[in-house]
Each structure stands twice: as structure tokens, then as C-alpha cells.
Design a protein around this motif. Structure first.
Motif, mmCIF file in Angstrom:
data_model
loop_
_atom_site.group_PDB
_atom_site.id
_atom_site.type_symbol
_atom_site.label_atom_id
_atom_site.label_comp_id
_atom_site.label_asym_id
_atom_site.label_seq_id
_atom_site.Cartn_x
_atom_site.Cartn_y
_atom_site.Cartn_z
ATOM 1 N N PHE A 112 -20.046 92.861 -95.897
ATOM 2 C CA PHE A 112 -20.253 91.427 -96.094
ATOM 3 C C PHE A 112 -19.630 90.953 -97.404
ATOM 4 N N TRP A 116 -16.555 88.405 -97.925
ATOM 5 C CA TRP A 116 -16.741 87.163 -98.693
ATOM 6 C C TRP A 116 -15.678 87.032 -99.783
ATOM 7 N N TRP A 229 -25.902 82.037 -101.080
ATOM 8 C CA TRP A 229 -27.317 82.245 -100.745
ATOM 9 C C TRP A 229 -27.899 81.082 -99.944
ATOM 10 N N THR A 232 -24.027 79.817 -96.964
ATOM 11 C CA THR A 232 -23.280 80.759 -96.140
ATOM 12 C C THR A 232 -24.189 81.674 -95.335
ATOM 13 N N VAL A 233 -25.137 82.338 -96.002
ATOM 14 C CA VAL A 233 -25.998 83.293 -95.310
ATOM 15 C C VAL A 233 -26.845 82.632 -94.219
ATOM 16 N N LYS A 237 -26.303 83.585 -89.594
ATOM 17 C CA LYS A 237 -27.328 84.483 -89.070
ATOM 18 C C LYS A 237 -26.892 85.250 -87.818
ATOM 19 N N MET A 240 -24.705 87.982 -89.093
ATOM 20 C CA MET A 240 -25.506 88.922 -89.866
ATOM 21 C C MET A 240 -26.306 89.844 -88.951
#
Length: 318
Positions: A112, A116, A229, A232-233, A237, A240
Motif C-alpha cells: 500500500f 501510494w 488517513w 484515501t483509506v 475500502k 483494502m
């Protein structure tokens, strides 16, 4: 003459209306059926080549089957031997869990974070290709390079450097010493871990709308880490989740690189994994019932961890 019994002439229009009402599906059901129609080729192949073999493997785990004789039902005997009498399997579980605890989270975070960083660079396609190539290269071919690096004589690259720098006084048997075999396998596996998950993360990062970052800057987000935080995250999901499940399966399925680096079996079973144990009983000893019980245990573990990952990364509104 009027009667309560419907005639053929009065019943036919009602039947036609009923048929038309059945054929007239709502747009939602038309969309659902169309989706399943396009999905049906995959579902058929998935059931034939994944679901049915998994169920048959679970069935065989309760039998004694050696490919020469018909399968004989023995109940839970394979599982009793597996956990109570098979010390090598317990060693394989320990090695696999140590390997998974290190490589799973580390490879996930590395994939990740590197995706990024590369996403913010110019010429990201070149960097993405450079990081992805090791994952599609044969483990046997890569092991030749790494065996040269970790060779146990003074001509091995790592030993040569450490001897010249005065860190060690004699060559270290990296892939022959039970204490160093597992760390070596972990290092090589981490180097090869930039695979499908890495590409999925990179694709997900490129699909985050730029308007979200502009809105975030207006709302008070001041640096890249806050963007990562808070924007993007949460937006990534699904990617991820896929990366987490992929990392779990890959970490518990280590086999090729461990055998190529440490041999089969490895010294003192220091690099022996669950898949190695399964391979030993399935394709060397041909005890397929016992091998199926090993596969069933591995399936339950990976399935349970996959469900945990789904709970962690699933959206609350789903």
C-alpha cells in the motif's frame, strides 16, 4: 344462464393477464437476472472446479485413501493424529504462523505505501513495472539469485560483504542453519510480495476523485498524510479488503520459495510449512485422506481470517 362456474371464454383473459403479469418483471428483477446471466459462466466453472473439489476434499479428510484402494471411512482419526501425534505438523503450524505474522502485515503495508508513493511520482508506470516483475517471475529462477546471495561459503555475496566489513569472522550457513532458514525465507518472500495487491492498490489510488482532495483542503486537511488517513483509506475500502485477503492467502500458502531455498525437508524442519506438509503426504506418500485433513485445517484458518478482514474493511452501511 348465469352460474358460479367460469367458462372457457371468461377464464382465458384472466389466464392471459396472469401470464403477462409474470412476464412483466420489475426493472430491479430484470437487472438482477441480467447480472446473474452474465455471471453464470463464472459460477458454473467456480462450482465445478472450486466448490465441488473443496467439499470432496473435506469428505476425503474423514477417510483413509491411498489412491490404490477405495476410500475407507475412519471418522476423526486423521484429525486426532494430526494434532496429537504429528509433531512435524505442529512444527509446520508454528513456522507458518510466524511467517504469516511477519510477511502478511508487512507485505500488505509495503504494497500500500509503495503504491501510494509511486502514485505521486512521474513515470509511475515504470516504477510499478519494476516492483511488480519479481512477483510474476518463477520462484525457482529467483531462488538461484538469492541462493547466490545467501550462499554458505565465503564466496556468497552476503558473507563476502560481512567478512570484508569485519562483522563476522567465518561464513554463515544461511540456508543450512535452522536458526536462519526462516528469516531468509521471510526476506525473499517480502521481496516477491509486490504482486496483485500492489497493482490493485495503485489502481484504487488513481480512481480517488481529485474533488475529494480539494474539498479536504478547504475543510482543513493540510498535508499528504492527513489526506491518506481521512480521504484515501476510507474511499479505498474495497481495494483494502482485497489486498488483506490476498495477503492472508499468500502468507499461509508459502511453499515454492521455502522449498527452493531450504530444501524438502529443510534442516530440522526449520522451513517446513503447512503446504509443505500437505505436499509431502499428498504427492510423496500418497496418503490423500491425511493430506485432505491438512488442507481442511488450512482452509478453515484462512477462511476465518478472511472473515475477520471482511469485518474490518467492510463499509458500515453495507
Amino acid at each position: 344462464m348465469q352460474s358460479g362456474i367460469p367458462t372457457a371464454q371468461t377464464a382465458r383473459p384472466a389466464l392471459q393477464r396472469r401470464e403477462r403479469s409474470i412476464l412483466r418483471l420489475s426493472p430491479r428483477w430484470k437487472k438482477v437476472l441480467t447480472g446473474y446471466l452474465f455471471l453464470s459462466p463464472f459460477l458454473v466453472l467456480f462450482i465445478l472446479f472450486t466448490v465441488i473439489p473443496v467439499l470432496d476434499s473435506i469428505r476425503l479428510s474423514f477417510t483413509y485413501y491411498n489412491m490404490l484402494q477405495p476410500a475407507r471411512w475412519i471418522g476423526l482419526t486423521n484429525y486426532k493424529i494430526l494434532f496429537l501425534d504429528d509433531d512435524i505438523f505442529i512444527k509446520a503450524i508454528q513456522n507458518t504462523f510466524i511467517f504469516s505474522v511477519v510477511t502478511g502485515p508487512v507485505s500488505y503495508l509495503l504494497s500500500f505505501m509503495l503504491a501510494w508513493v509511486i502514485n505521486n511520482l512521474r513515470g509511475r508506470s515504470i516504477f510499478a513495472f519494476a516492483f511488480y516483475v519479481p512477483s510474476i517471475t518463477s520462484s525457482i529462477a529467483l531462488s538461484v539469485v538469492w541462493l547466490y546471495i545467501f550462499s554458505g561459503d565465503r564466496y556468497g555475496m552476503l558473507n563476502h560483504w560481512l567478512l570484508n566489513w569485519g562483522i563476522i569472522s567465518e561464513p554463515v550457513l544461511w540456508v543450512d542453519n535452522p536458526k536462519t532458514i526462516l528469516p531468509v525465507v521471510i526476506i525473499v518472500s517480502l521481496w516477491m510480495s509486490m504482486g496483485t495487491g500492489f497493482l490493485v492498490f495503485l489502481a484504487g489510488l488513481q480512481n480517488v476523485p481529485k474533488e475529494l482532495y480539494e474539498a479536504g483542503s478547504i475543510d482543513g486537511i493540510r498535508n499528504k498524510f492527513q489526506e491518506l488517513w481521512y480521504i484515501t483509506v476510507p474511499f479505498m475500502k474495497p481495494q483494502m479488503l482485497f489486498g488483506a485477503v490476498n495477503a492472508i492467502v499468500a502468507s499461509f500458502g508459502v511453499f515454492d520459495i521455502a522449498v527452493a531455498m531450504a530444501g524438502m525437508p529443510s534442516p530440522n524442519y526449520a522451513g517446513h510449512t503447512i503446504i509443505s506438509h500437505l505436499y509431502d503426504y499428498a504427492f510423496i506418500r500418497f496418503e490423500l485422506g491425511y493430506a485432505s485433513s491438512i488442507a481442511a485445517v488450512l482452509f478453515i484458518v484462512t477462511f476465518g481470517l478472511g472473515r475477520i478482514a471482511m469485518r474490518l474493511f467492510s463499509s458500515k452501511d453495507e
